[in-house]
Design a protein around this motif. Structure first.
Motif, PDB file in Angstrom:
ATOM      1  N   ARG A 183      12.625   6.449   0.663  1.00  0.00           N
ATOM      2  CA  ARG A 183      11.563   5.689   1.305  1.00  0.00           C
ATOM      3  C   ARG A 183      11.537   5.908   2.804  1.00  0.00           C
ATOM      4  O   ARG A 183      10.569   5.607   3.454  1.00  0.00           O
ATOM      5  CB  ARG A 183      11.735   4.208   1.021  1.00  0.00           C
ATOM      6  CG  ARG A 183      11.412   3.852  -0.410  1.00  0.00           C
ATOM      7  CD  ARG A 183      11.227   2.395  -0.483  1.00  0.00           C
ATOM      8  NE  ARG A 183       9.812   2.162  -0.337  1.00  0.00           N
ATOM      9  CZ  ARG A 183       9.129   1.328  -1.071  1.00  0.00           C
ATOM     10  NH1 ARG A 183       9.711   0.625  -1.981  1.00  0.00           N
ATOM     11  NH2 ARG A 183       7.843   1.178  -0.890  1.00  0.00           N
TER      12      ARG A 183
ATOM     13  N   GLU B 102       0.838  -1.190   0.000  1.00  0.00           N
ATOM     14  CA  GLU B 102       0.000   0.000   0.000  1.00  0.00           C
ATOM     15  C   GLU B 102       0.874   1.241   0.000  1.00  0.00           C
ATOM     16  O   GLU B 102       2.039   1.192   0.385  1.00  0.00           O
ATOM     17  CB  GLU B 102      -0.871   0.045   1.263  1.00  0.00           C
ATOM     18  CG  GLU B 102      -1.877  -1.048   1.377  1.00  0.00           C
ATOM     19  CD  GLU B 102      -2.740  -0.891   2.624  1.00  0.00           C
ATOM     20  OE1 GLU B 102      -2.240  -0.394   3.664  1.00  0.00           O
ATOM     21  OE2 GLU B 102      -3.928  -1.252   2.545  1.00  0.00           O
TER      22      GLU B 102
ATOM     23  N   GLU C 234       0.832   8.891   5.126  1.00  0.00           N
ATOM     24  CA  GLU C 234       1.508   9.911   5.938  1.00  0.00           C
ATOM     25  C   GLU C 234       2.866  10.283   5.338  1.00  0.00           C
ATOM     26  O   GLU C 234       3.279  11.439   5.397  1.00  0.00           O
ATOM     27  CB  GLU C 234       1.614   9.484   7.390  1.00  0.00           C
ATOM     28  CG  GLU C 234       0.255   9.444   8.085  1.00  0.00           C
ATOM     29  CD  GLU C 234      -0.604  10.693   7.865  1.00  0.00           C
ATOM     30  OE1 GLU C 234      -0.081  11.817   8.058  1.00  0.00           O
ATOM     31  OE2 GLU C 234      -1.782  10.550   7.489  1.00  0.00           O
ATOM     32  N   ARG C 235       3.542   9.326   4.751  1.00  0.00           N
ATOM     33  CA  ARG C 235       4.815   9.626   4.071  1.00  0.00           C
ATOM     34  C   ARG C 235       4.547  10.478   2.836  1.00  0.00           C
ATOM     35  O   ARG C 235       5.274  11.422   2.544  1.00  0.00           O
ATOM     36  CB  ARG C 235       5.542   8.330   3.701  1.00  0.00           C
ATOM     37  CG  ARG C 235       6.831   8.553   2.952  1.00  0.00           C
ATOM     38  CD  ARG C 235       7.888   9.248   3.827  1.00  0.00           C
ATOM     39  NE  ARG C 235       9.084   9.472   3.052  1.00  0.00           N
ATOM     40  CZ  ARG C 235       9.609  10.668   2.805  1.00  0.00           C
ATOM     41  NH1 ARG C 235       9.060  11.747   3.298  1.00  0.00           N
ATOM     42  NH2 ARG C 235      10.684  10.787   2.078  1.00  0.00           N
TER      43      ARG C 235
ATOM     44  N   PRO D  97      -4.452   4.565   0.685  1.00  0.00           N
ATOM     45  CA  PRO D  97      -3.521   3.434   0.690  1.00  0.00           C
ATOM     46  C   PRO D  97      -3.511   2.624  -0.614  1.00  0.00           C
ATOM     47  O   PRO D  97      -2.469   2.136  -1.023  1.00  0.00           O
ATOM     48  CB  PRO D  97      -4.011   2.575   1.858  1.00  0.00           C
ATOM     49  CG  PRO D  97      -4.687   3.546   2.774  1.00  0.00           C
ATOM     50  CD  PRO D  97      -5.329   4.553   1.867  1.00  0.00           C
TER      51      PRO D  97
ATOM     52  N   ASP E   3       2.000   4.601   1.723  1.00  0.00           N
ATOM     53  CA  ASP E   3       2.076   5.155   3.074  1.00  0.00           C
ATOM     54  C   ASP E   3       1.584   6.598   2.986  1.00  0.00           C
ATOM     55  O   ASP E   3       2.333   7.505   2.605  1.00  0.00           O
ATOM     56  CB  ASP E   3       3.515   5.080   3.581  1.00  0.00           C
ATOM     57  CG  ASP E   3       3.695   5.657   4.968  1.00  0.00           C
ATOM     58  OD1 ASP E   3       2.808   6.384   5.466  1.00  0.00           O
ATOM     59  OD2 ASP E   3       4.760   5.399   5.571  1.00  0.00           O
TER      60      ASP E   3
END
Length: 137
Positions: free
Chosen positions: A136, A22, A26-27, A82, A24
């Protein structure tokens, strides 16, 4: 041969789906935050709006706070969930540098399929992310 990101920038809407796992969210939000004058919609937190100036962002913020159903402005819009990221580029080429920065990050960090608003598969020729990418983190 055109750079794959240049071809993506010519589209009006892009729908990215991760080939495994998925996104991320929030990232993704962290990456969007420094682009232009960004705003995470409080009524719909999966929507991020990128403005070219702070005054327009603040006008939008005030309008959305007083009326969460108010129409969204004509700016770069990214909806991050996501299972899918939508990049809406209808606002025009002046938002291209922000789109480019986000698309380059996304493609460097996630292996995705991508389709435009007409359902055309644009996945062929996309770069594969580096497995040891520092982006990442």
């Amino acid at each position: 041969m055109k750079n794959p990101v240049d071809e993506l920038l010519e589209q009006q809407e892009l729908y990215f789906t991760p080939l495994s796992g998925e996104f991320d969210v929030e990232r993704v939000a962290e990456v969007i935050r420094p682009l232009g004058f960004s705003y995470r919609d409080e009524a719909v937190p999966s929507i991020f709006l990128i403005f070219r100036d702070g005054e327009s962002r603040e006008v939008c913020r005030a309008r959305r706070q007083s009326d969460p159903a108010a129409p969204l402005p004509y700016v770069l819009l990214i909806r991050a969930q996501p299972d899918e990221i939508l990049v809406n580029q209808f606002a025009g080429p002046e938002f291209g540098p922000y789109s480019r920065a986000f698309l380059e990050w996304l493609l460097a960090n996630y292996e995705c399929s991508v389709h435009n608003e007409e359902g055309t598969d644009l996945t062929a020729g996309l770069p594969k992310p580096e497995p040891t990418s520092t982006l990442r983190r």
